[in-house]
Design an enzyme around this catalytic site. Structure first.
Site, PDB file in Angstrom:
ATOM      1  N   HIS A 255       0.685  -0.950   0.100  1.00  0.00           N
ATOM      2  CA  HIS A 255       0.113  -0.008  -0.064  1.00  0.00           C
ATOM      3  C   HIS A 255       0.773   1.286   0.184  1.00  0.00           C
ATOM      4  O   HIS A 255       1.258   1.784   1.113  1.00  0.00           O
ATOM      5  CB  HIS A 255      -1.014   0.085   1.182  1.00  0.00           C
ATOM      6  CG  HIS A 255      -1.816   1.076   1.189  1.00  0.00           C
ATOM      7  ND1 HIS A 255      -1.549   2.249   1.836  1.00  0.00           N
ATOM      8  CD2 HIS A 255      -3.010   1.414   0.667  1.00  0.00           C
ATOM      9  CE1 HIS A 255      -2.764   3.014   1.661  1.00  0.00           C
ATOM     10  NE2 HIS A 255      -3.711   2.517   0.875  1.00  0.00           N
TER      11      HIS A 255
ATOM     12  N   GLU B 281       0.991  -1.649   4.405  1.00  0.00           N
ATOM     13  CA  GLU B 281       1.587  -0.255   4.397  1.00  0.00           C
ATOM     14  C   GLU B 281       2.955  -0.046   4.964  1.00  0.00           C
ATOM     15  O   GLU B 281       3.101  -0.682   6.196  1.00  0.00           O
ATOM     16  CB  GLU B 281       0.646   0.797   5.306  1.00  0.00           C
ATOM     17  CG  GLU B 281       1.109   2.073   4.848  1.00  0.00           C
ATOM     18  CD  GLU B 281      -0.208   3.167   5.306  1.00  0.00           C
ATOM     19  OE1 GLU B 281      -0.442   3.791   4.395  1.00  0.00           O
ATOM     20  OE2 GLU B 281      -0.130   3.228   6.533  1.00  0.00           O
TER      21      GLU B 281
ATOM     22  N   ASP C 169      -1.859 -10.180   1.753  1.00  0.00           N
ATOM     23  CA  ASP C 169      -1.143  -9.216   0.728  1.00  0.00           C
ATOM     24  C   ASP C 169      -2.027  -8.457  -0.260  1.00  0.00           C
ATOM     25  O   ASP C 169      -2.296  -8.875  -1.370  1.00  0.00           O
ATOM     26  CB  ASP C 169      -0.100  -9.949  -0.135  1.00  0.00           C
ATOM     27  CG  ASP C 169       0.936  -9.325  -0.849  1.00  0.00           C
ATOM     28  OD1 ASP C 169       0.817  -8.071  -0.745  1.00  0.00           O
ATOM     29  OD2 ASP C 169       1.565 -10.044  -1.578  1.00  0.00           O
TER      30      ASP C 169
END
Length: 123
Positions: free
Chosen positions: A16, A73, A64
């Protein structure tokens, strides 16, 4: 499973991170314009090698998935410690780093005191 991107045989492919998930094609995208890449099941076109993602949950499960940023993230807090440790452990020896006390100036986390025990009920 490695939680450091680009390290090992299996690592996160759907990080992310805007720079990792949007292709480098010379086009400037708005914030919402990048959502089509956030939502795609395809792996990131750019690998941010060395980024430490948030990692597994309390049951050692990992998803994932770009939209599940609590797993994928890369966060500053985790990466700063990782970079500091790796800098201390690497190098040619020209910079003297005391590896046993390199984090000694980082203050300990302060947690609120525990609540008082419940008062017994008296009748």
């Amino acid at each position: 499973m490695s939680y450091v991107v680009g390290y090992g045989i299996k690592y996160p492919l759907h990080v992310h991170h805007r720079g990792a998930s949007i292709p480098h094609n010379g086009i400037k995208y708005s914030c919402t314009g990048g959502w089509k890449w956030r939502d795609t099941p395809k792996a990131n076109p750019n690998t941010i090698v060395g980024a430490l993602v948030a990692g597994p949950d309390e049951n050692d499960g990992f998803k994932d998935n770009r939209r599940m940023m609590n797993y994928t993230e890369p966060r500053l807090a985790g990466n700063a410690g990782l970079v500091g440790a790796l800098v201390a452990l690497s190098g040619d020896g020209s910079i003297r780093i005391n590896k046993s006390s390199m984090f000694s100036f980082v203050p300990a986390a302060k947690f609120p005191p525990p609540p008082p025990p419940p008062t017994p009920w008296i009748h």
